[in-house]
Enzyme design. Structure first.
Site, mmCIF file in Angstrom:
data_model
loop_
_atom_site.group_PDB
_atom_site.id
_atom_site.type_symbol
_atom_site.label_atom_id
_atom_site.label_comp_id
_atom_site.label_asym_id
_atom_site.label_seq_id
_atom_site.Cartn_x
_atom_site.Cartn_y
_atom_site.Cartn_z
ATOM 1 N N HIS A 194 3.672 -34.274 -47.328
ATOM 2 C CA HIS A 194 3.547 -33.833 -45.935
ATOM 3 C C HIS A 194 4.057 -32.394 -45.830
ATOM 4 C CE1 HIS A 194 3.592 -38.208 -44.169
ATOM 5 N NE2 HIS A 194 2.665 -38.022 -45.096
ATOM 6 N N GLU A 199 6.300 -30.958 -44.036
ATOM 7 C CA GLU A 199 7.752 -30.786 -44.008
ATOM 8 C C GLU A 199 8.351 -30.957 -45.406
ATOM 9 O OE1 GLU A 199 5.887 -32.871 -42.167
ATOM 10 O OE2 GLU A 199 6.870 -33.368 -40.265
ATOM 11 N N CYS A 219 7.329 -37.901 -39.465
ATOM 12 C CA CYS A 219 7.230 -39.326 -39.754
ATOM 13 C C CYS A 219 8.578 -39.810 -40.307
ATOM 14 C CB CYS A 219 6.121 -39.577 -40.765
ATOM 15 S SG CYS A 219 6.537 -39.011 -42.426
ATOM 16 N N CYS A 250 9.651 -37.912 -43.555
ATOM 17 C CA CYS A 250 10.081 -36.528 -43.355
ATOM 18 C C CYS A 250 11.390 -36.466 -42.571
ATOM 19 C CB CYS A 250 8.991 -35.728 -42.673
ATOM 20 S SG CYS A 250 7.515 -35.537 -43.703
HETATM 21 ZN ZN ZN Z 1 5.892 -36.829 -42.804
#
Ligand code: ZN
Length: 195
Positions: free
Chosen positions: A85, A87, A120, A123
């Protein structure tokens, strides 16, 4: 390179799309939070428009700095890796840049994560372990869920836990602009992956 007899992989390369440094270098100096978030959202938009990944971008700044220490875009599909992701990519590259497993070191600048979408569960955990001192989010969890992305088990107490660990949190900065990038991705029938 010797092929391990077990057949297991022994390394993984995390690379940004080749267009990223040029976009970062050409971006105006980020003199405030809005500018810093604009960079994160610009990276998300470029990732979609250039077809290099999902509609998410992130940037890590030393507090008050006009230029990022590191940035990330969603690399899940391009690098075939569920954990990449935006991040996560930004945090990994920030720590690689510093040569440290933590962004929280006495006497060093405090680092802030700007992310185009509320993180999420993965992260959120990574932000906690990374040592960032502040996290600023644009689009909300509901915007990601509306696209079909599963944000995972993030609860009100999860946020409180981060705050108790000394991480300042802000939500909704330029949320509409970030959500627009996500809507565009959906309209273009971008891949929605959930592991
Ligand atoms: Zn994430």
């Amino acid at each position: 390179m010797n092929q391990p007899s077990s057949g297991i992989a022994t390394a993984v390369a995390v690379t940004l799309p080749e267009w990223v440094p040029g976009v970062v270098d050409g971006f105006p100096a980020c003199t405030n939070d809005t500018g810093r978030m604009r960079l994160a959202i610009t990276l998300a938009r470029e990732n979609v428009e250039r077809g290099s990944g999902g509609p998410f971008g992130a940037a890590i700044f030393a507090r008050g700095a006009p230029r990022p220490l590191a940035v990330g875009v969603n690399c899940v599909e391009r690098l075939r890796n569920a954990v990449l992701h935006a991040e996560i990519v930004a945090l990994m590259l920030a720590e690689a840049r510093l040569g440290s497993y933590t962004l929280r070191t006495p006497g060093a600048p405090e680092y802030e994560l700007f992310t185009s979408c509320t993180p999420c569960a993965m992260c959120l955990g990574a932000a906690l372990w990374s040592g960032v001192r502040r996290m600023v989010c644009a689009a909300g969890r509901e915007d990601a869920m509306a696209l079909g992305f599963d944000e995972g088990p993030v609860f009100p107490e999860s946020w409180r836990y981060l705050q108790a660990q000394g991480i300042d949190l802000e939500h909704g900065l330029l949320a509409a602009a970030a959500a627009e990038v996500m809507r565009r991705y959906r309209e273009d029938n971008g891949l929605v992956y959930n592991g």
